[in-house]
Scaffold this motif. Structure first.
Motif, PDB file in Angstrom:
ATOM      1  N   LEU A 176     -19.917  -3.050 -17.936  1.00  0.00           N
ATOM      2  CA  LEU A 176     -19.358  -4.342 -17.544  1.00  0.00           C
ATOM      3  C   LEU A 176     -20.431  -5.410 -17.659  1.00  0.00           C
ATOM      4  O   LEU A 176     -21.590  -5.164 -17.337  1.00  0.00           O
ATOM      5  N   GLU A 177     -20.040  -6.575 -18.129  1.00  0.00           N
ATOM      6  CA  GLU A 177     -20.937  -7.719 -18.143  1.00  0.00           C
ATOM      7  C   GLU A 177     -20.364  -8.723 -17.162  1.00  0.00           C
ATOM      8  O   GLU A 177     -19.215  -9.148 -17.287  1.00  0.00           O
ATOM      9  N   LEU A 178     -21.135  -9.079 -16.166  1.00  0.00           N
ATOM     10  CA  LEU A 178     -20.692  -9.991 -15.136  1.00  0.00           C
ATOM     11  C   LEU A 178     -21.528 -11.256 -15.240  1.00  0.00           C
ATOM     12  O   LEU A 178     -22.753 -11.200 -15.196  1.00  0.00           O
ATOM     13  N   ARG A 179     -20.856 -12.391 -15.419  1.00  0.00           N
ATOM     14  CA  ARG A 179     -21.553 -13.675 -15.485  1.00  0.00           C
ATOM     15  C   ARG A 179     -21.081 -14.525 -14.318  1.00  0.00           C
ATOM     16  O   ARG A 179     -19.892 -14.693 -14.100  1.00  0.00           O
ATOM     17  N   LEU A 180     -22.030 -15.046 -13.596  1.00  0.00           N
ATOM     18  CA  LEU A 180     -21.717 -15.887 -12.446  1.00  0.00           C
ATOM     19  C   LEU A 180     -22.211 -17.297 -12.721  1.00  0.00           C
ATOM     20  O   LEU A 180     -23.318 -17.492 -13.209  1.00  0.00           O
ATOM     21  N   ASN A 181     -21.376 -18.263 -12.407  1.00  0.00           N
ATOM     22  CA  ASN A 181     -21.747 -19.667 -12.559  1.00  0.00           C
ATOM     23  C   ASN A 181     -21.527 -20.359 -11.229  1.00  0.00           C
ATOM     24  O   ASN A 181     -20.436 -20.287 -10.665  1.00  0.00           O
ATOM     25  N   HIS A 182     -22.557 -21.020 -10.733  1.00  0.00           N
ATOM     26  CA  HIS A 182     -22.440 -21.761  -9.477  1.00  0.00           C
ATOM     27  C   HIS A 182     -21.952 -23.164  -9.795  1.00  0.00           C
ATOM     28  O   HIS A 182     -22.436 -23.815 -10.716  1.00  0.00           O
ATOM     29  N   SER A 183     -20.978 -23.618  -9.035  1.00  0.00           N
ATOM     30  CA  SER A 183     -20.428 -24.955  -9.247  1.00  0.00           C
ATOM     31  C   SER A 183     -20.132 -25.591  -7.901  1.00  0.00           C
ATOM     32  O   SER A 183     -19.683 -24.919  -6.969  1.00  0.00           O
ATOM     33  N   GLN A 184     -20.367 -26.885  -7.789  1.00  0.00           N
ATOM     34  CA  GLN A 184     -20.017 -27.626  -6.583  1.00  0.00           C
ATOM     35  C   GLN A 184     -18.515 -27.869  -6.513  1.00  0.00           C
ATOM     36  O   GLN A 184     -17.974 -28.121  -5.451  1.00  0.00           O
ATOM     37  N   GLU A 185     -17.841 -27.780  -7.651  1.00  0.00           N
ATOM     38  CA  GLU A 185     -16.400 -27.994  -7.720  1.00  0.00           C
ATOM     39  C   GLU A 185     -15.658 -26.753  -7.261  1.00  0.00           C
ATOM     40  O   GLU A 185     -16.152 -25.640  -7.392  1.00  0.00           O
ATOM     41  N   LYS A 186     -14.462 -26.945  -6.752  1.00  0.00           N
ATOM     42  CA  LYS A 186     -13.600 -25.817  -6.355  1.00  0.00           C
ATOM     43  C   LYS A 186     -12.910 -25.306  -7.617  1.00  0.00           C
ATOM     44  O   LYS A 186     -11.991 -25.927  -8.132  1.00  0.00           O
ATOM     45  N   ILE A 187     -13.387 -24.188  -8.137  1.00  0.00           N
ATOM     46  CA  ILE A 187     -12.847 -23.599  -9.366  1.00  0.00           C
ATOM     47  C   ILE A 187     -12.272 -22.235  -9.033  1.00  0.00           C
ATOM     48  O   ILE A 187     -12.907 -21.429  -8.354  1.00  0.00           O
ATOM     49  N   GLU A 188     -11.054 -21.968  -9.521  1.00  0.00           N
ATOM     50  CA  GLU A 188     -10.445 -20.658  -9.292  1.00  0.00           C
ATOM     51  C   GLU A 188     -11.208 -19.597 -10.094  1.00  0.00           C
ATOM     52  O   GLU A 188     -11.431 -19.761 -11.286  1.00  0.00           O
ATOM     53  N   PRO A 189     -11.626 -18.500  -9.442  1.00  0.00           N
ATOM     54  CA  PRO A 189     -12.344 -17.453 -10.179  1.00  0.00           C
ATOM     55  C   PRO A 189     -11.421 -16.770 -11.191  1.00  0.00           C
ATOM     56  O   PRO A 189     -10.215 -16.670 -10.976  1.00  0.00           O
TER      57      PRO A 189
END
Length: 71
Positions: free
Chosen positions: A34-47
């Motif tokens: 599995l490749e898991l990429r995480l992006n931090h955002s100040q906006e409310k984004i649905e995962p």
């Protein structure tokens, strides 16, 4: 992330992302790389998740993600 079988790798990843999405059980359960990429955002984004073998689809139902990983 590397580690022996049933060492808690999936639990650590789920703890970091805050979403239960990885299969659980006895023996070898997460049987694929599995490749898991995480992006931090100040906006409310649905995962969401995506898989190369299912092009063009964004998974927002993490029970569906779990079952896709199991197969």
């Amino acid at each position: 992330m590397l580690g022996g079988q049933s060492a808690g790798k999936s639990s650590v990843l789920e703890s970091i992302i805050g979403i239960e999405m990885l299969p659980r059980g006895d023996g070898v359960v997460t049987r694929r790389p599995l490749e898991l990429r995480l992006n931090h955002s100040q906006e409310k984004i649905e995962p969401w998740a995506k898989f190369e073998e299912v092009p063009g689809k964004k998974f927002t139902d993490f029970l569906e993600v779990k079952s896709t990983i199991e197969f």
